[in-house]
Write an enzyme that holds these catalytic residues in place. Structure first.
Site, PDB file in Angstrom:
ATOM      1  N   SER A  38       0.834  -1.197   0.000  1.00 37.97           N
ATOM      2  CA  SER A  38       0.000   0.000   0.000  1.00 37.97           C
ATOM      3  C   SER A  38       0.871   1.251   0.000  1.00 37.97           C
ATOM      4  O   SER A  38       0.531   2.252  -0.641  1.00 37.97           O
ATOM      5  CB  SER A  38      -0.961   0.007   1.186  1.00 37.97           C
ATOM      6  OG  SER A  38      -0.266  -0.110   2.409  1.00 37.97           O
ATOM      7  N   GLU A  39       1.999   1.221   0.709  1.00 42.30           N
ATOM      8  CA  GLU A  39       2.991   2.302   0.632  1.00 42.30           C
ATOM      9  C   GLU A  39       4.403   1.737   0.717  1.00 42.30           C
ATOM     10  O   GLU A  39       4.642   0.713   1.372  1.00 42.30           O
ATOM     11  CB  GLU A  39       2.813   3.340   1.753  1.00 42.30           C
ATOM     12  CG  GLU A  39       1.766   4.403   1.489  1.00 42.30           C
ATOM     13  CD  GLU A  39       0.394   3.985   1.977  1.00 42.30           C
ATOM     14  OE1 GLU A  39      -0.572   4.723   1.725  1.00 42.30           O
ATOM     15  OE2 GLU A  39       0.287   2.912   2.610  1.00 42.30           O
ATOM     16  N   THR A  40       5.325   2.437   0.057  1.00 42.94           N
ATOM     17  CA  THR A  40       6.754   2.189   0.199  1.00 42.94           C
ATOM     18  C   THR A  40       7.410   3.494   0.639  1.00 42.94           C
ATOM     19  O   THR A  40       7.096   4.564   0.102  1.00 42.94           O
ATOM     20  CB  THR A  40       7.373   1.690  -1.119  1.00 42.94           C
ATOM     21  OG1 THR A  40       6.804   0.412  -1.448  1.00 42.94           O
ATOM     22  CG2 THR A  40       8.873   1.542  -1.004  1.00 42.94           C
TER      23      THR A  40
END
Length: 299
Positions: A46-48
């Site tokens: 979902s996020e990096t």
């Protein structure tokens, strides 16, 4: 070609393959915006988070956050994951640092335990809006597949933020929460109307040790369902106090949340609110983490 250190960190858990996975690149100084977006798309979390040297002298590190499709100003679980990976990589002692983000400079407390680290994120400026108008509320409920009888009518439907706004929507039971099958395209279409890209649906039960169970949908950011969301549960704390939905005593209020159960990525978070004259003035989220794997990428 340069070599970059890449981690997959499961946040809000001590058990691998549970909680909320975040990609982390700990030496991202030479990466271009396009390369960061490509890495985020490749890892498909979902996020990096991408850690680099700060451009603000008041900060110790800079972190940028990318979903698979776009950059976002801040992310709770990826902040926990990024600072955990950096602490492990550098064998850091307990300390407080300042993290530069596109949502502002934020203090991060790194607590070294016997065999791991616990990370506390102080979130950004608190905002709790008035309830959304009835037409928008009806549109959101229809997109979520929730009828009026399934709502918790004690809890207004309103937007709250500590850096990344979310719509707060309370339902009547765990069964209603688990049975949600939202129309993600419809939610995405509502997003520009309210200037808010996340929908946090939750139950509240003050009689239980775990106060909140929740689910979060953010299709406009390319996230169908986020397992455990720091930028939803943090502002939820401010929302609960603002709307007098919990009893508070003294100058702090803490509660535990569990999220991600339906998609079998359950994680746990402590939310801590600091109050002044009965109103929230600072929000922190506290979480554990564990490294699922690490590797290198040469670009």
């Amino acid at each position: 070609m340069n070599k970059y250190h890449v981690y997959q960190v499961d946040a809000f858990t001590k058990t691998k393959l549970t909680g909320n996975p975040a990609g982390v690149v700990t030496n991202a100084d030479d990466l271009t915006d396009q390369q960061m977006q490509q890495i985020a798309r490749e890892l498909n979390n979902s996020e990096t988070a991408f850690i680099s040297q700060p451009t603000d002298k008041a900060a110790n590190i800079r972190i940028r956050f990318f979903t698979p499709t776009t950059e976002v100003p801040i992310c709770g679980h990826a902040t926990i994951g990024a600072n955990f990976a950096r602490a492990v990589e550098n064998n850091l002692p307990s300390q407080t640092i300042v993290q530069q983000t596109d949502a502002g400079n934020l203090p991060i407390d790194i607590l070294k335990t016997d065999d791991s680290y616990q990370i506390t994120m102080t979130q950004g400026k608190i905002r709790v809006d008035e309830p959304l108008n009835s037409d928008i509320q009806a549109e959101i409920l229809q997109a979520l597949g929730i009828n009026e009888q399934q709502r918790n009518l004690n809890c207004p439907m309103a937007i709250a933020s500590t850096g990344a706004p979310k719509v707060m929507i309370a339902v009547d039971s765990q069964e209603t929460l688990d049975d949600l099958t939202p129309d993600l395209a419809a939610l995405k279409n509502i997003t520009p109307k309210i200037n808010c890209n996340g929908y946090f649906i939750f139950t509240i039960d003050p009689s239980q040790k775990v106060l909140i169970h929740g689910r979060m949908f953010s299709p406009a950011n390319g996230i169908d369902e986020d397992p455990v969301t720091g930028n939803a549960n943090g502002p939820l704390g401010a929302y609960l106090i603002k709307y007098d939905l919990v009893e508070t005593h003294g100058d702090t209020f803490e509660f535990t949340i569990v999220q991600g159960e339906k998609i079998k990525r359950a994680g746990t978070m402590l939310v801590r609110a600091y109050l002044k004259n009965g109103q929230p003035v600072k929000i922190q989220i506290v979480g554990d983490a564990v490294i699922a794997f690490e590797t290198t990428i040469e670009i």
